[in-house]
Design an enzyme around this catalytic site. Structure first.
Site, short mmCIF file in Angstrom:
data_model
loop_
_atom_site.label_atom_id
_atom_site.label_comp_id
_atom_site.label_asym_id
_atom_site.label_seq_id
_atom_site.Cartn_x
_atom_site.Cartn_y
_atom_site.Cartn_z
N SER A 136 0.84 -1.20 0.00
CA SER A 136 0.00 0.00 0.00
C SER A 136 0.88 1.25 0.00
CB SER A 136 -0.87 -0.03 1.26
OG SER A 136 -1.32 1.23 1.64
N TYR A 149 -3.71 -0.87 9.92
CA TYR A 149 -3.59 -1.21 8.49
C TYR A 149 -2.15 -0.97 8.02
CZ TYR A 149 -4.57 -0.83 3.42
OH TYR A 149 -4.58 -0.97 2.05
P1 NAP Z 1 -11.98 -4.41 -2.15
O1 NAP Z 1 -12.60 -3.99 -3.42
O2 NAP Z 1 -12.68 -4.12 -0.86
O3 NAP Z 1 -11.64 -5.96 -2.25
C1 NAP Z 1 -11.16 -6.67 -1.16
C2 NAP Z 1 -11.07 -8.12 -1.54
O4 NAP Z 1 -10.52 -8.85 -0.44
C3 NAP Z 1 -12.41 -8.72 -1.87
O5 NAP Z 1 -12.28 -9.61 -2.95
C4 NAP Z 1 -12.76 -9.47 -0.60
O6 NAP Z 1 -13.58 -10.58 -0.92
C5 NAP Z 1 -11.38 -9.92 -0.14
N1 NAP Z 1 -11.35 -10.21 1.29
C6 NAP Z 1 -11.50 -9.35 2.32
N2 NAP Z 1 -11.44 -10.00 3.49
C7 NAP Z 1 -11.22 -11.31 3.18
C8 NAP Z 1 -11.06 -12.48 3.95
N3 NAP Z 1 -11.13 -12.47 5.29
N4 NAP Z 1 -10.85 -13.65 3.30
C9 NAP Z 1 -10.80 -13.69 1.95
N5 NAP Z 1 -10.93 -12.61 1.17
C10 NAP Z 1 -11.15 -11.44 1.78
O7 NAP Z 1 -10.55 -3.74 -1.96
P2 NAP Z 1 -9.35 -3.47 -2.97
O8 NAP Z 1 -9.14 -2.01 -2.99
O9 NAP Z 1 -9.50 -4.23 -4.23
O10 NAP Z 1 -8.16 -4.08 -2.10
C11 NAP Z 1 -7.40 -5.18 -2.50
C12 NAP Z 1 -6.04 -5.07 -1.83
O11 NAP Z 1 -5.38 -3.88 -2.26
C13 NAP Z 1 -6.10 -4.99 -0.31
O12 NAP Z 1 -5.05 -5.75 0.24
C14 NAP Z 1 -5.91 -3.53 -0.03
O13 NAP Z 1 -5.35 -3.28 1.24
C15 NAP Z 1 -4.92 -3.17 -1.13
N6 NAP Z 1 -4.84 -1.76 -1.45
C16 NAP Z 1 -5.90 -1.09 -1.98
C17 NAP Z 1 -5.75 0.26 -2.27
C18 NAP Z 1 -6.86 1.07 -2.87
O14 NAP Z 1 -6.69 2.30 -3.00
N7 NAP Z 1 -7.98 0.46 -3.25
C19 NAP Z 1 -4.55 0.92 -2.03
C20 NAP Z 1 -3.51 0.20 -1.47
C21 NAP Z 1 -3.65 -1.14 -1.19
P3 NAP Z 1 -14.80 -11.14 -0.04
O15 NAP Z 1 -15.43 -9.97 0.67
O16 NAP Z 1 -15.65 -11.78 -1.06
O17 NAP Z 1 -14.16 -12.13 0.89
#
Ligand code: NAP
Length: 254
Positions: A136, A149
């Protein structure tokens, strides 16, 4: 050998039900991989698998039992993309044990345990492998209200480097992508704010909000043979957010 092809490879992608994980799964599939789509929402995964091809795997990264069951169910994996993650924003002094444990368990402990389980299989099989972790902006930078986080994401960056050192002898490359501000369900509400949008534009050279498809191509490359000499890297995909800032000095006249 096509350095960008994943033909003949099997990729396990956690967090594949939406957002960044889904974009990575699509990208890897397009590059020729068999994909195993993992998350808790089995229905969503099955719908995605029906659309793009691949297998839906119900998995809760926060549960040891679920991780063990899921890994026992699948065969050998060449590529592991650790994308699943969540956040709860709060003041550091106010986090409850329950909130702390949930973030730690999902973003860090679960990621570590899954990587152990899959890594062990890769080592035993002896055909190498690729591990792509998702860090991140907070892997590098402190911003308020994300203490727990940020601890997990800092640790994921460091874990990447240590595993790269340990598993190079098994031909396993381990890298980390650190996304900047990517519009997904994780933060959609936050980016509705004009103030936040203005702040973000001030800290990025490329001032648009990112999208999951900005992250996927690097994940595909880090899974492909073209990246065989790249390991232990934490690579920001953030429009310059960790490396640039807008400067209100007028441009010099010539
Ligand atoms: P998102 O749209 O909320 O997706 C999160 C994903 O993680 C979903 O597929 C969810 O699936 C899965 N998940 C959450 N808890 C889980 C669990 N206990 N077991 C299995 N799967 C789980 O978020 P995103 O932005 O795509 O984030 C994906 C990654 O990128 C994360 O690690 C986040 O920290 C990182 N990230 C995102 C950003 C950003 O700006 N969006 C920036 C930096 C890093 P289910 O709910 O179906 O389980």
């Amino acid at each position: 050998m096509n350095p960008f092809s994943l033909a003949g490879k099997t990729a396990l992608i956690t967090g594949a039900s939406r957002g960044i994980g889904l974009a990575i799964a699509r990208g890897m599939r397009e590059a020729g991989a068999e994909v195993i789509l993992a998350a808790r929402s089995k229905d969503k995964l099955e719908a995605i698998a029906a659309e793009i091809g691949g297998r839906a795997l119900e998995l809760d990264v926060a549960s040891s039992e679920s991780l063990r069951r899921a890994v026992a169910e699948i065969g050998d994996v060449d590529i592991l993309a650790n994308v699943a993650g969540m956040n709860i924003r709060g003041k550091a002094e106010d986090y409850t044990h329950e909130q702390y444990d949930k973030i730690m368990q999902t973003n860090l402990h679960g990621l570590f345990e899954l990587t152990q389980l899959v890594g062990k299989k890769m080592i035993t099989r002896g055909k190498g492998g690729k591990i792509i972790n998702i860090g991140s902006f907070t892997t590098f930078t402190g911003i308020p209200w994300v203490s727990v986080y940020a601890m997990t994401k800092g640790a994921v960056g460091q874990l990447t480097k240590v595993l790269a050192a340990e598993w190079a002898c098994h031909d396993i490359q381990v890298n980390c992508i650190a996304p900047g501000f990517i519009l997904t369900d994780l933060n959609r509400a936050m980016w509705q704010s004009e103030e936040m949008d203005k702040w973000r534009k001030g800290v990025q050279a490329i001032d648009r909000l990112g999208c999951p498809e900005d992250i996927a191509p690097l994940a595909v490359f880090l899974a492909a043979p073209g990246s065989n000499y790249i390991t232990g890297q934490v690579i920001a995909v953030d429009g310059g957010a960790t490396t640039t800032a807008k400067w209100p000095v007028p441009s010099p006249t010539t």
